[in-house]
Design a protein around this motif. Structure first.
Motif, mmCIF file in Angstrom:
data_model
loop_
_atom_site.group_PDB
_atom_site.id
_atom_site.type_symbol
_atom_site.label_atom_id
_atom_site.label_comp_id
_atom_site.label_asym_id
_atom_site.label_seq_id
_atom_site.Cartn_x
_atom_site.Cartn_y
_atom_site.Cartn_z
ATOM 1 N N GLU A 185 -114.163 11.359 -10.520
ATOM 2 C CA GLU A 185 -114.481 12.787 -10.415
ATOM 3 C C GLU A 185 -115.029 13.119 -9.025
ATOM 4 O O GLU A 185 -114.680 14.162 -8.441
ATOM 5 N N THR A 186 -115.865 12.244 -8.472
ATOM 6 C CA THR A 186 -116.369 12.515 -7.118
ATOM 7 C C THR A 186 -115.232 12.468 -6.099
ATOM 8 O O THR A 186 -115.215 13.270 -5.161
ATOM 9 N N TYR A 187 -114.304 11.553 -6.268
ATOM 10 C CA TYR A 187 -113.166 11.479 -5.344
ATOM 11 C C TYR A 187 -112.369 12.780 -5.343
ATOM 12 O O TYR A 187 -111.907 13.250 -4.290
ATOM 13 N N LEU A 188 -112.174 13.347 -6.518
ATOM 14 C CA LEU A 188 -111.300 14.517 -6.636
ATOM 15 C C LEU A 188 -112.015 15.822 -6.303
ATOM 16 O O LEU A 188 -111.355 16.838 -6.055
ATOM 17 N N LEU A 227 -111.150 3.969 -21.168
ATOM 18 C CA LEU A 227 -110.229 4.149 -20.049
ATOM 19 C C LEU A 227 -109.514 5.502 -20.148
ATOM 20 O O LEU A 227 -109.259 6.158 -19.118
ATOM 21 N N ARG A 228 -109.211 5.921 -21.359
ATOM 22 C CA ARG A 228 -108.556 7.227 -21.537
ATOM 23 C C ARG A 228 -109.427 8.362 -20.993
ATOM 24 O O ARG A 228 -108.908 9.388 -20.538
ATOM 25 N N ILE A 233 -110.058 12.771 -16.770
ATOM 26 C CA ILE A 233 -110.612 13.379 -15.559
ATOM 27 C C ILE A 233 -109.503 13.637 -14.542
ATOM 28 O O ILE A 233 -109.447 14.702 -13.902
ATOM 29 N N VAL A 234 -108.602 12.674 -14.374
ATOM 30 C CA VAL A 234 -107.500 12.852 -13.430
ATOM 31 C C VAL A 234 -106.637 14.032 -13.857
ATOM 32 O O VAL A 234 -106.244 14.863 -13.027
ATOM 33 N N GLU A 235 -106.337 14.121 -15.133
ATOM 34 C CA GLU A 235 -105.506 15.230 -15.611
ATOM 35 C C GLU A 235 -106.213 16.571 -15.433
ATOM 36 O O GLU A 235 -105.573 17.597 -15.183
ATOM 37 N N LYS A 242 -96.724 13.345 -8.001
ATOM 38 C CA LYS A 242 -96.893 12.072 -7.300
ATOM 39 C C LYS A 242 -98.354 11.631 -7.222
ATOM 40 O O LYS A 242 -98.665 10.458 -7.398
ATOM 41 N N LEU A 243 -99.268 12.581 -6.946
ATOM 42 C CA LEU A 243 -100.663 12.192 -6.822
ATOM 43 C C LEU A 243 -101.206 11.679 -8.151
ATOM 44 O O LEU A 243 -101.851 10.621 -8.208
ATOM 45 N N ARG A 244 -100.943 12.402 -9.222
ATOM 46 C CA ARG A 244 -101.418 11.959 -10.536
ATOM 47 C C ARG A 244 -100.805 10.615 -10.906
ATOM 48 O O ARG A 244 -101.496 9.720 -11.384
#
Length: 672
Positions: A185-188, A227-228, A233-235, A242-244
């Motif tokens: 989350e911090t990365y995004l 892990l899900r 968070i990514v979704e 491509k990024l996802r």
């Protein structure tokens, strides 16, 4: 002054392992009033709470928060963050430690680059850490242009206002991968992320009792359920594309495919293999589209396809083949060129002791795994690529400090060589390389520190990245180039040497071992030249003819008199150097003067002495000759000879027969 950095350390029963963490915090170069350490004791039942209270009482910038056990690291980190006053928050585990300048350097780097997240170079003692991420400094990085996804542990520095304004917190309770959820989350959401690679900031340690949380056997259902949450968070913060896919690929590769390869799979009990496989397959079929696996290497794609098709038995067969794959390196040349050590070597993969082979078919290079026909047919039916991208194979040379596991890539030039096999359709690949190790820039532009630096070869090819020590297999001529040298200012000794018993290549930087003694103690008396008030002796040390001439100390010691010393100058010769020194005035006649070599040490700040096997023998008339160390002085030798000549010769004792001697002893015992 305001607090620049707050270090938050969750603590639970670390025992003695917390001492290195505490010491590293107390050694920080940042002034004490500019940082604070917050230990959050999560219900420890050992002696740690009292130990932490003792430390806090002695240091005003250290505080301890005691709370009931929460079962995992998430809540203690959140409690520590809430209590933090620093501009940045740094998370450290209680069995890890920091480099002495870590806080100062990471803070400065973050401020200079306006970073919300600062990632400092890591070293892993028994634990894997990112490698590619730390090849170079990355002042402005993101998940789209840097391998940030290789680093999902929380051991980073975060701008506190960034965390608070975005309400980014750790998930609490007993759970796995809560750090992945937090870090992703911090990365995004960060405006900028900075990666500091030219200083070793964080030491990630595997405890000797292997009781770190990350080394415990896990429940597959809970693990992949957690892990899900990271995938969610990514979704939430990316669009399909491509990024996802590239971010999802990190978990498919590291947390799923790599767990099902080689010995990592085969070492698991069969029932546990099935449990993990079932949960992995659930995530793969539910969450990953075709673009996720498509970006992986062919061997990884094969495993992913077999997972999706529910073929654990075929994965196990593939794992048995991969378990036999290992990298091998041959040291071809070694020698100093100016101030740098040139290392020539050849590397390739072997399978079960034989060179790995590939096959050519229809103008393409393909993998050639020796699998059952049915398994190969299954792979082909799944439409998975078996291309072998050997044209992208690469090799690196890495230096790794033995005590800390700090490692750095060295510049390498290499070529890829195809070597035909037994028929026209097969071939093997060798990577032929020359690496350059400059001791003054080898640590990402900084000098190598004092210590033992092991030399490793790392091969990346066709989905495998593996490393091996270099040197045990070597050509005959490399020994001639294995010489120490004086490097840096002030000078320190850098010595390539062979380890025992395996004969691998390592570097002794600044006399961290006594290996140099073996090299210099081969000096024979006849090698030493004395004349015109000077002494000359050859040394197996490289001297750069173009560099400033080095100076080395010589010490002379004789029984019963004070030692004297002088400075000598090193000059280059074809196979080493010659040391020339003026004979000091204090060498008294009539003595044997054993010689010692004083090699410079930057860390010690004074010479480190090595006894030489040679000596100067100075007669009463001042004549100087050479001999072995420990030879009696000319005066004592003459006196001994004179005394032996003057001593009267004793009359020989009369011999008695054996029966007479026995009878005499018996008589004395009975009557006397």
């Amino acid at each position: 002054m305001s607090v620049k950095v707050s270090v938050v350390i969750p603590v639970y029963n670390p025992g003695e392992y917390i001492e290195d963490c505490i010491s590293s915090l107390l050694r920080q170069s940042l002034p004490e009033d500019e940082y604070e350490a917050i230990f959050v004791d999560d219900g420890s039942t050992d002696a740690t709470p009292a130990r932490l209270d003792e430390i806090a009482a002695a240091h005003p910038n250290i505080q301890v928060i005691h709370q009931e056990s929460s079962g995992w690291s998430g809540k203690p980190r959140n409690v520590g963050t809430a209590a933090a006053r620093g501009e940045f928050v740094m998370y450290v585990d209680n069995d890890d430690w920091l480099g002495d300048e870590a806080l100062e350097r990471m803070y400065r780097y973050g401020v200079e680059n306006g970073a919300d997240v600062v990632i400092g170079k890591m070293a892993g003692k028994g634990r894997p850490v990112p490698v590619e991420l730390f090849r170079v400094n990355r002042p402005r990085a993101s998940v789209s242009d840097a391998p940030l996804m290789d680093s999902l542990t929380p051991h980073k520095m975060f701008r506190r206002e960034f965390l608070e304004s975005n309400n980014i917190r750790f998930r609490e309770g007993r759970r796995r991968l809560e750090d992945h959820v937090f870090v992703v989350e911090t990365y995004l959401r960060a405006a900028n992320i900075s990666v500091l690679s030219d200083y070793l900031c964080y030491y990630h340690i595997k405890r000797e009792d292997a009781s770190n949380a990350g080394f415990q056997r896990f429940d597959p259902v809970g693990y992949y359920g957690n892990l899900r949450e990271a995938l969610d968070i990514v979704e939430q913060y990316t669009e399909p594309g491509k990024l996802r896919d590239s971010m999802f690929r990190r978990w498919l590769r590291n947390e799923m495919v790599e767990r099902l390869r080689g010995n990592r799979l085969l070492s698991l009990p069969e029932d546990y293999r099935q449990e993990i496989f079932t949960e992995i397959r659930g995530v793969v079929t539910e969450r990953f589209g075709p673009g996720v696996a498509a970006g992986m290497q062919p061997t990884q794609q094969i495993v992913a396809a077999l997972v999706a098709d529910d073929r654990l038995a075929d994965i196990e067969e593939l794992a048995r083949w991969e378990a036999g794959i290992k990298p091998v390196g041959r040291l071809d040349s070694l020698g100093w060129d100016g101030g740098s050590l040139k290392v020539g070597f050849t590397a390739e993969y072997e399978v079960s002791g034989l060179p790995m082979t590939f096959r050519s078919e229809g103008g393409e290079d393909l993998l050639a795994p020796p699998l059952a026909e049915e398994t190969l047919a299954t792979i082909e039916a799944l439409g998975v690529s078996t291309l072998a991208p050997v044209d992208r194979s690469k090799v690196d040379l890495v230096v790794r400090e033995r005590s800390t596991a700090a490692e750095f890539f060295q510049p390498v030039d290499f070529t890829r060589e195809r070597i035909p096999g037994g028929d026209d359709a097969t071939f093997r690949q060798e990577l032929r390389a020359t690496a350059t190790i400059d001791p003054e820039t080898a640590a990402n532009g900084a000098p190598l520190g004092k210590g033992i630096w092991d030399i490793l070869v790392r091969i990346s090819s066709c989905g495998w990245t593996k490393e091996a020590r270099l040197g045990s297999v070597r050509s005959d001529q490399v020994e001639e180039g294995r010489r120490g040298t004086l490097s840096g200012s002030p000078h320190r000794v850098v010595l390539p040497y062979w380890t025992e018993p395996h004969g691998n290549l390592s570097l002794d930087v600044d006399l961290s071992t006594s290996r140099i003694d073996r090299d210099v103690r081969v000096l024979a008396p006849e090698d030493v030249v004395v004349g015109d008030g000077r002494v000359e002796l050859p040394l197996p040390v490289f001297v750069d003819p173009a560099a400033e001439t080095g100076t080395v100390a010589l010490r002379f010691k004789a029984a019963g008199v004070a030692a004297v010393r002088t400075e000598g100058v090193l000059t280059a010769q074809a196979k080493g150097a010659v040391l020339t020194a003026e004979l000091p005035a204090g060498l008294l006649p009539g003595h044997t003067w054993d010689m010692g070599l004083g090699l410079p040490s930057a860390k010690r700040g004074k010479p480190r002495w090595t006894p030489l096997p040679t000596a100067l023998l100075i007669a009463d008339d001042g004549t100087v000759t050479t001999g072995a160390a420990g030879t009696p002085s000319p005066a004592s030798a003459a006196a001994a000879a004179k005394a032996a000549a003057a001593k009267p010769v004793a009359a020989p004792r009369k011999k008695t027969s054996f029966p007479s001697r026995v009878a005499g002893r018996l008589k004395r015992s009975l009557f006397g």
